[in-house]
Design a protein around this motif. Structure first.
Motif, PDB file in Angstrom:
ATOM      1  N   THR A   1      41.501  39.238  30.336  1.00 13.69           N
ATOM      2  CA  THR A   1      41.663  40.538  29.699  1.00 13.69           C
ATOM      3  C   THR A   1      43.140  40.924  29.556  1.00 13.69           C
ATOM      4  O   THR A   1      43.502  41.665  28.643  1.00 13.69           O
ATOM      5  CB  THR A   1      40.906  41.625  30.485  1.00 13.69           C
TER       6      THR A   1
ATOM      7  N   THR B   1      38.704  46.275  32.680  1.00 15.79           N
ATOM      8  CA  THR B   1      37.803  45.401  31.915  1.00 15.79           C
ATOM      9  C   THR B   1      37.551  44.096  32.658  1.00 15.79           C
ATOM     10  O   THR B   1      36.435  43.561  32.658  1.00 15.79           O
ATOM     11  CB  THR B   1      38.382  45.114  30.526  1.00 15.79           C
TER      12      THR B   1
ATOM     13  N   ALA C   1      37.413  47.946  25.270  1.00 14.69           N
ATOM     14  CA  ALA C   1      36.783  47.337  26.436  1.00 14.69           C
ATOM     15  C   ALA C   1      35.344  46.928  26.145  1.00 14.69           C
ATOM     16  O   ALA C   1      34.922  45.809  26.474  1.00 14.69           O
ATOM     17  CB  ALA C   1      36.826  48.307  27.616  1.00 14.69           C
TER      18      ALA C   1
END
Length: 559
Positions: free
Chosen positions: A191, A316, A490
């Motif tokens: 992420t 996330t 997200a």
């Protein structure tokens, strides 16, 4: 004569100070639900004692939940953190939490953020959108909103898929070797790569197998974040050396970001002059229309990037780790997820086949049709919200909330903490399954996990119609005008990653939370349709709420 006056004045001063302290400790918030405070330490000692009852380094939310349980689960609870910090009110009711996050005549942009955010100043910067107020905040949010709009984010699917391909290579490597993986580290690196590419269109090289191969920016960032691990809640001056190290690392990170911003500004200017295609990364969109990169604009932009990088990768990555864990111990749910993906993408689970269909003209439609997968994501966010919010009404403002039983409480001068973990496990809302993983509770609910549904609630306050549950009872991205700017990013990237990974790999927990096998080495289902485990997983407090032991897993290629 003067010496005698001083001697006579000392008892009077001491008496006054003692009376003032007694009032602040026992009288000022006496009408709030609370456990008995200590004269010297308020509730600090009590919180410490409840913390010791739980597993090592447990997050404070379960600790507050146990304290509230002792009081009969009131809608709010007072915790006196003085002298270490401000007094705090822990909100455990969604009705009260909504009064704090929504707009009001007193606070047109909702209750102000808590000054305790200043503890993160080296990580997010002093000009961060998280710390801005009123119209100043509104203009900054307006400037960066286009980069996080859902229709724009859908154009970035190739970028998300490219970074996911690297993640798959790591999973393949662990599947081939049989070694256990620190899954949280892998998901956070993934992420981080995605948020770096989407915000700045740069490759941050976060997903290298060895940390020594990662880019300098990532290494500096990891060092800075590590200095926020295992927080003790004490002010910065208790640890001056640590604070100095944070400051030095933050300045080095600033130098890297300043160089990136200057290069991007020059690129944007050239494209505007030549009439070239519009930029797609958040930074470029935020710099459009700014002919001059003034020192003030540079600093402001840099601090937003620091904020987006931190919030956009950490929470996330945590969500993904908990998703893979819940799917690994919930065979029925995993099968329904895979069946839905088979219907959308066809029976071939190969990541390349999924990628091809996501990049086809109807790729966005496929993402929006993942109704059960969306329910799974929403349920994991309900059980394990990665972050919370703290607000504070200035003393003298008269900010008062009303509890469901009709009591009024003035919250001036106290940290107001909407404890999402407690609110989202409220038995009055979620019934006997409040602590259970039940994605089906969200099927048919009007609100998905995108910001459009939340905005509708905030504007109209509507809880009827297609609503199965009160909208304020689900708040992992918080609510109101100051909700998370990156929530659509997200939720889009998580659905894309799961679509690629969920049918190709199986995950097996090791360490805490591992399966309890029978005498033949087979997992055993409990009465809730989940595999029994030898121990319970839980979150630790490391700025955000992170799963203990970095979510250790073994990875297997699905047969």
């Amino acid at each position: 004569m003067i010496a005698n006056l001083v001697v006579l004045a000392l008892p009077l001063v001491a008496t006054y100070l003692l009376a003032a302290w007694w009032h602040r400790r026992f009288r000022q918030f006496a009408d709030f639900p609370q456990l008995k405070p200590s004269f010297l330490w308020g509730h600090l000692k009590t919180i410490h004692e409840y913390t010791l009852r739980g597993p090592p380094k447990i997050h404070h939310d379960p600790v507050f939940a146990e304290m509230a349980k002792e009081l009969g689960n009131p809608p709010l609870m007072f915790c006196d953190l003085r002298p270490a910090s401000y007094p705090m009110v822990v909100v455990t009711s969604h009705e009260v939490a909504e009064q704090i996050s929504r707009v009001s005549k007193l606070f047109p942009w909702s209750t102000p953020k808590s000054p305790t955010l200043g503890d993160l100043v080296q990580l997010i910067g002093p000009k961060s959108i998280l710390m801005r107020k009123n119209e100043d905040w509104k203009q900054l949010r307006k400037r960066f909103n286009p980069g996080f709009a859902p229709h724009h984010l859908m154009t970035l699917l190739p970028c998300i898929l490219d970074k996911t391909d690297i993640f798959i290579e790591h999973l393949d490597r662990y599947a081939s070797s049989g070694d256990e993986s620190p899954l949280l580290k892998l998901t956070i690196n993934l992420t981080f790569d995605i948020i770096g590419a989407i915000t700045m269109n740069v490759d941050l090289d976060a997903q290298h197998s060895e940390s020594s191969d990662q880019g300098e920016f990532i290494r500096l960032y990891d060092q800075l974040v590590s200095l926020y691990g295992d927080p003790d809640g004490l002010p910065w001056w208790v640890h001056p050396r640590r604070e100095w190290r944070r400051h030095c690392l933050s300045r080095k990170i600033d130098e890297h970001l300043d160089g990136m911003i200057k290069a991007k500004h020059a690129e944007v200017q050239e494209k505007q002059q030549n009439g070239k295609a519009k930029p797609r990364d958040v930074l470029s969109l935020g710099l459009q229309g700014s002919d001059q990169l003034t020192p003030s604009l540079l600093a402001e932009t840099r601090d937003q990037l620091k904020t987006f990088l931190f919030a956009g990768h950490d929470t996330t990555g945590i969500l993904l780790a908990w998703l893979f864990y819940e799917l690994s111990r919930s065979p029925r749910v995993l099968q329904v997820v895979r069946d839905e993906l088979d219907q959308l993408f066809g029976p071939d689970p190969d990541p390349a086949a999924v990628r091809e269909k996501l990049l086809a003209p109807n790729g966005e439609e496929l993402i929006n049709r993942m109704s059960y997968l969306t329910a799974v994501i929403k349920e994991v966010l309900r059980l394990y919200p990665p972050a919370g919010t703290a607000r504070m009404a200035p003393p003298g403002s008269g900010f008062t909330v009303r509890t469901p039983d009709g009591q009024n409480f003035c919250l001036d001068g106290a940290i107001i903490y909407n404890a999402a973990t407690i609110i989202q496990r409220d038995r009055a809302v979620f019934g006997d399954t409040a602590n259970d993983f039940v994605p089906e509770r969200w099927l048919g609910d009007k609100a998905g996990i995108m910001s459009a549904g939340a905005a509708q609630d905030d504007e109209n306050g509507d809880t009827a119609g297609d609503r199965k549950l009160p909208p304020g009872a689900w708040r992992p991205f918080e609510r109101g005008p100051r909700n998370c700017i990156g929530q659509d990013l997200a939720t889009i990237e998580v659905r894309v990653i799961l679509a690629v990974v969920a049918r190709a790999f199986d995950f097996v927990k090791v360490g805490l939370g591992e399966l309890d096998l029978d005498e033949k080495g087979r997992p055993v289902l409990n009465e809730k349709g989940q595999y029994k485990t030898k121990s319970e997983m839980y979150n630790m407090a490391q700025i955000t709420a992170k799963p203990v032991e970095s979510m250790r897993m073994k990875v297997r290629r699905r047969q």
